[in-house]
Each structure stands twice: as C-alpha cells, then as structure tokens.
Design an enzyme around this catalytic site. Structure first.
Site, PDB file in Angstrom:
ATOM      1  N   ILE A  63       0.819  -1.210   0.000  1.00  0.00           N
ATOM      2  CA  ILE A  63       0.000   0.000   0.000  1.00  0.00           C
ATOM      3  C   ILE A  63       0.862   1.275   0.000  1.00  0.00           C
ATOM      4  O   ILE A  63       0.383   2.354  -0.353  1.00  0.00           O
ATOM      5  CB  ILE A  63      -0.984  -0.032   1.193  1.00  0.00           C
ATOM      6  CG1 ILE A  63      -2.112   0.977   1.037  1.00  0.00           C
ATOM      7  CG2 ILE A  63      -0.275   0.158   2.522  1.00  0.00           C
ATOM      8  CD1 ILE A  63      -3.050   0.669  -0.064  1.00  0.00           C
ATOM      9  N   ASN A  88      -7.722  -0.008   6.079  1.00  0.00           N
ATOM     10  CA  ASN A  88      -7.584  -1.033   7.124  1.00  0.00           C
ATOM     11  C   ASN A  88      -6.164  -1.594   7.198  1.00  0.00           C
ATOM     12  O   ASN A  88      -5.684  -1.917   8.284  1.00  0.00           O
ATOM     13  CB  ASN A  88      -8.601  -2.146   6.822  1.00  0.00           C
ATOM     14  CG  ASN A  88      -8.334  -3.407   7.593  1.00  0.00           C
ATOM     15  OD1 ASN A  88      -8.607  -3.498   8.783  1.00  0.00           O
ATOM     16  ND2 ASN A  88      -7.771  -4.416   6.916  1.00  0.00           N
ATOM     17  N   TYR A 153       3.686   2.244  17.127  1.00  0.00           N
ATOM     18  CA  TYR A 153       2.419   1.909  16.459  1.00  0.00           C
ATOM     19  C   TYR A 153       1.321   2.876  16.914  1.00  0.00           C
ATOM     20  O   TYR A 153       0.562   3.415  16.093  1.00  0.00           O
ATOM     21  CB  TYR A 153       2.069   0.464  16.799  1.00  0.00           C
ATOM     22  CG  TYR A 153       0.673   0.008  16.427  1.00  0.00           C
ATOM     23  CD1 TYR A 153       0.357  -0.338  15.118  1.00  0.00           C
ATOM     24  CD2 TYR A 153      -0.324  -0.112  17.403  1.00  0.00           C
ATOM     25  CE1 TYR A 153      -0.923  -0.789  14.790  1.00  0.00           C
ATOM     26  CE2 TYR A 153      -1.595  -0.559  17.083  1.00  0.00           C
ATOM     27  CZ  TYR A 153      -1.892  -0.893  15.783  1.00  0.00           C
ATOM     28  OH  TYR A 153      -3.158  -1.338  15.466  1.00  0.00           O
ATOM     29  N   GLY A 154       1.256   3.119  18.239  1.00  0.00           N
ATOM     30  CA  GLY A 154       0.238   4.021  18.775  1.00  0.00           C
ATOM     31  C   GLY A 154       0.365   5.417  18.188  1.00  0.00           C
ATOM     32  O   GLY A 154      -0.641   6.072  17.903  1.00  0.00           O
ATOM     33  N   ALA A 155       1.598   5.860  17.986  1.00  0.00           N
ATOM     34  CA  ALA A 155       1.805   7.201  17.418  1.00  0.00           C
ATOM     35  C   ALA A 155       1.265   7.281  15.995  1.00  0.00           C
ATOM     36  O   ALA A 155       0.683   8.306  15.592  1.00  0.00           O
ATOM     37  CB  ALA A 155       3.292   7.551  17.443  1.00  0.00           C
ATOM     38  N   LYS A 157      -1.246   5.573  14.815  1.00  0.00           N
ATOM     39  CA  LYS A 157      -2.712   5.583  14.878  1.00  0.00           C
ATOM     40  C   LYS A 157      -3.213   6.926  15.429  1.00  0.00           C
ATOM     41  O   LYS A 157      -4.265   7.419  15.023  1.00  0.00           O
ATOM     42  CB  LYS A 157      -3.222   4.418  15.724  1.00  0.00           C
ATOM     43  CG  LYS A 157      -2.970   3.040  15.101  1.00  0.00           C
ATOM     44  CD  LYS A 157      -3.700   2.857  13.773  1.00  0.00           C
ATOM     45  CE  LYS A 157      -3.636   1.410  13.284  1.00  0.00           C
ATOM     46  NZ  LYS A 157      -4.371   1.209  12.017  1.00  0.00           N
TER      47      LYS A 157
HETATM   48  N1  NAP Z   1      -6.101  -7.323  15.733  1.00  0.00           N
HETATM   49  C1  NAP Z   1      -6.264  -6.431  16.706  1.00  0.00           C
HETATM   50  O1  NAP Z   1      -6.309  -6.776  17.916  1.00  0.00           O
HETATM   51  C2  NAP Z   1      -6.404  -4.964  16.363  1.00  0.00           C
HETATM   52  C3  NAP Z   1      -6.685  -4.071  17.409  1.00  0.00           C
HETATM   53  C4  NAP Z   1      -6.825  -2.710  17.115  1.00  0.00           C
HETATM   54  C5  NAP Z   1      -6.693  -2.275  15.803  1.00  0.00           C
HETATM   55  N2  NAP Z   1      -6.404  -3.174  14.798  1.00  0.00           N
HETATM   56  C6  NAP Z   1      -6.308  -2.650  13.431  1.00  0.00           C
HETATM   57  O2  NAP Z   1      -7.151  -3.419  12.583  1.00  0.00           O
HETATM   58  C7  NAP Z   1      -6.635  -3.381  11.229  1.00  0.00           C
HETATM   59  C8  NAP Z   1      -6.562  -4.787  10.681  1.00  0.00           C
HETATM   60  O3  NAP Z   1      -5.652  -5.541  11.456  1.00  0.00           O
HETATM   61  P1  NAP Z   1      -5.722  -7.125  11.567  1.00  0.00           P
HETATM   62  O4  NAP Z   1      -5.565  -7.451  13.001  1.00  0.00           O
HETATM   63  O5  NAP Z   1      -6.873  -7.640  10.787  1.00  0.00           O
HETATM   64  O6  NAP Z   1      -4.329  -7.502  10.853  1.00  0.00           O
HETATM   65  P2  NAP Z   1      -3.902  -8.696   9.887  1.00  0.00           P
HETATM   66  O7  NAP Z   1      -4.699  -9.914  10.153  1.00  0.00           O
HETATM   67  O8  NAP Z   1      -2.424  -8.738   9.987  1.00  0.00           O
HETATM   68  O9  NAP Z   1      -4.355  -8.159   8.442  1.00  0.00           O
HETATM   69  C9  NAP Z   1      -3.724  -7.037   7.887  1.00  0.00           C
HETATM   70  C10 NAP Z   1      -4.175  -6.896   6.452  1.00  0.00           C
HETATM   71  O10 NAP Z   1      -3.492  -5.778   5.875  1.00  0.00           O
HETATM   72  C11 NAP Z   1      -2.688  -6.201   4.784  1.00  0.00           C
HETATM   73  N3  NAP Z   1      -1.464  -5.406   4.798  1.00  0.00           N
HETATM   74  C12 NAP Z   1      -0.622  -5.205   5.863  1.00  0.00           C
HETATM   75  N4  NAP Z   1       0.399  -4.423   5.510  1.00  0.00           N
HETATM   76  C13 NAP Z   1       0.209  -4.108   4.201  1.00  0.00           C
HETATM   77  C14 NAP Z   1       0.931  -3.329   3.262  1.00  0.00           C
HETATM   78  N5  NAP Z   1       2.069  -2.713   3.594  1.00  0.00           N
HETATM   79  N6  NAP Z   1       0.446  -3.215   2.009  1.00  0.00           N
HETATM   80  C15 NAP Z   1      -0.705  -3.833   1.657  1.00  0.00           C
HETATM   81  N7  NAP Z   1      -1.433  -4.573   2.499  1.00  0.00           N
HETATM   82  C16 NAP Z   1      -0.981  -4.723   3.754  1.00  0.00           C
HETATM   83  C17 NAP Z   1      -2.452  -7.701   5.035  1.00  0.00           C
HETATM   84  O11 NAP Z   1      -2.184  -8.424   3.840  1.00  0.00           O
HETATM   85  P3  NAP Z   1      -0.665  -8.793   3.368  1.00  0.00           P
HETATM   86  O12 NAP Z   1       0.165  -8.999   4.603  1.00  0.00           O
HETATM   87  O13 NAP Z   1      -0.841 -10.019   2.536  1.00  0.00           O
HETATM   88  O14 NAP Z   1      -0.235  -7.611   2.575  1.00  0.00           O
HETATM   89  C18 NAP Z   1      -3.806  -8.099   5.600  1.00  0.00           C
HETATM   90  O15 NAP Z   1      -4.759  -8.250   4.569  1.00  0.00           O
HETATM   91  C19 NAP Z   1      -5.282  -2.658  11.322  1.00  0.00           C
HETATM   92  O16 NAP Z   1      -5.446  -1.312  10.945  1.00  0.00           O
HETATM   93  C20 NAP Z   1      -4.925  -2.757  12.797  1.00  0.00           C
HETATM   94  O17 NAP Z   1      -4.057  -1.715  13.177  1.00  0.00           O
HETATM   95  C21 NAP Z   1      -6.278  -4.499  15.052  1.00  0.00           C
END
Ligand code: NAP
Length: 242
Positions: A63, A88, A153-155, A157
């Site tokens: 991205i 996302n 990471y927090g910074a 967000k």
């Molecule tokens: N899980 C939690 O507890 C939690 C809590 C608070 C907030 N969040 C937020 O929720 C969102 C989703 O997180 P998740 O937990 O679902 O994470 P995840 O399972 O690791 O999924 C992340 C997604 O983003 C894609 N991605 C990551 N880096 C990328 C890059 N540089 N370019 C293109 N695609 C990228 C990944 O695909 P590829 O790796 O194949 O590119 C995957 O589809 C994030 O914004 C995260 O900060 C999560």
C-alpha cells in the site's frame, strides 16, 4: 441508488478484520475491491467473497507503493465508482520500549499506517464525491492509551486519528464523510505478532465486530461524520442509536 451498484474498497481485505468487513459488505450486495500482498490470502478471500458479492477485484501490492494505490483506484473506477473506502491495512512494527526503539523504523510505519491511507484518500476523492461516500479509517486503543511498548504503532494511529478528524471537517462541503473505528482486540495475525508465542485464543475473532459493521453501513454517512467508534460491545452510540 440500488444496493447492488455500491462499491467498496478495503485495503488489507485479504484476511483478519478487513476480510470480515468484506463479508458484511458482500452480504449487503456491494461489489468489492480488496488489497493485500500475499497471493494465497488474496485468492482465498476473493473466492469466499465472490459467493455473495456481485464482483470482487483483488489487487496485489504494498500500500506504500503509489502504483498499488493507482491500481486500487483504477479497479474502483472500472467497477463503476466508489461508495466506501476502508483504510484497514496496517503494520505493527516492533513492540518494545521507546528507549530502545529503532528510530529509522518510523520511516516504514508512518508511510504504511498514515501516509498510504491519506494518499489513497486523495486519489479516491474524485470517485467518492459524486456518491457522497464514506471513508472508514481503522484505528486502535493504542492511539490514546500510551501502552508501554506500543509507542511507535500508537503514534501512527494517533496521527491517523487527528488527520481523519481534520479531513472529516474539510470534506463537509463535498458531503463526503470520514469516521474512525477502533475494532478492539481481535484474534488475527497482527495481534499474534504483538504477543509472539503466547496463547491469544481468549481474544475474539473479527466476526465479533459484524454487528457494528451492519449498523455502520445502515447509517447516513453525513449523520456520523468525524465520529470515532468502538466496534465491540462498548459503545452506546451504536448499541442504542437515538
Ligand atoms: N487485531 C487487533 O487486535 C487490532 C486491534 C486494534 C486495531 N487493529 C487494526 O485493525 C486493522 C486490521 O488488522 P488485523 O488485526 O486484521 O491484521 P492482519 O490480520 O495482519 O491483516 C492485515 C491486512 O493488511 C494487509 N497489509 C498489511 N500491511 C500491508 C501493506 N504494507 N500493504 C498492503 N497490504 C498490507 C495484510 O495483507 P498482506 O500482509 O498479505 O499484505 C492483511 O490483509 C489494522 O489497521 C490494525 O491496526 C487491530
């Protein structure tokens, strides 16, 4: 406009939370454009979402790469437009005390978590404006809680939150809306990365957020412009809407 003609773009739609948002939108008849780098996750997500969405276009690439963002927007344009942009995709980076943090790593985290969503938003606006669209930026409680070890990471967000609220005000005249969503702790690859080797089976799967997404996508975007939501069961505004 008929539901079936609506189009959503979800970065990181290939797994985790992004895939769950895709499931909710697919069931509502949205056509989807989903991003992600890993070919197998993308293919599996596309096959699953195609069972309910009228169309799913998977787009490969990091991205932070302008060419990737261009392909994501081209896919929306070819599909007919854009109603909902979900920023996302995000990276966690190293967890640890700031006293030992590898400062150059900011040079990766900020472009992924802040720069890319903003650049994609700029590209998406010409498509979102005619549809009075909605931008959903995914944040985290780490943006406000100052958790030890989670500063970098927090910074990112926290920066995303400020930019989103600013953008929401700036876009009012175009009748495009932007909101923030903190999904809460979820059992995903990113969360496991934060707790390597630990059992995270007590965290809920991303499906726990589905009721929130169903509620959100029922709202008139202009009635929620600039709001920040908690997607799990802790936010009275969406649990008991006026
Ligand atoms: N899980 C939690 O507890 C939690 C809590 C608070 C907030 N969040 C937020 O929720 C969102 C989703 O997180 P998740 O937990 O679902 O994470 P995840 O399972 O690791 O999924 C992340 C997604 O983003 C894609 N991605 C990551 N880096 C990328 C890059 N540089 N370019 C293109 N695609 C990228 C990944 O695909 P590829 O790796 O194949 O590119 C995957 O589809 C994030 O914004 C995260 O900060 C999560």
């Amino acid at each position: 406009m008929a539901e079936s003609t609506r189009i959503a773009l979800i970065t990181g739609g290939s797994r985790g939370l992004g895939l769950e948002i895709g499931r909710v939108l697919a069931r509502r008849g949205y056509s989807l454009v989903i991003g992600g780098r890993d070919r197998d996750s993308r293919a599996a997500a596309t096959a699953e979402l195609m069972r309910q969405a009228p169309a799913v276009v998977p787009v490969d690439g990091d991205i932070t790469d302008a060419a990737t963002r261009g392909r994501l927007i081209d896919a929306c344009r070819t599909s007919g437009g854009l109603d909902v942009l979900v920023n996302n995709a995000s990276e966690l980076g190293p967890i640890g005390p700031l006293a030992e943090f590898d400062v150059p790593t900011f040079g990766r985290l900020f472009p992924v978590n802040v720069g890319a969503p903003m650049a994609l938003t700029q590209l998406a606006l010409p498509l979102l404006i005619p549809r009075r669209g909605l931008i959903v930026n995914i944040t985290s409680d780490a943006a406000t809680a100052a958790y030890p070890g989670w500063g970098a990471y927090g910074a990112t967000k926290a920066a995303l939150e400020l930019l989103t609220r600013t953008l929401a005000g700036e876009l009012r005249e175009h009748r495009v809306s932007a909101v923030l969503v903190d999904p809460g702790d979820l059992r995903t690859r990113m969360h496991q990365q934060a707790f390597p080797g630990q059992d995270i089976s007590d965290r809920p799967l991303p499906e726990v957020t589905a009721p929130f997404w169903r509620w959100l996508f029922d709202q008139d975007p202009e009635s929620i412009r600039g709001w920040r939501f908690a997607a799990q069961r802790e936010d009275a505004r969406w649990l008991q809407p006026a």
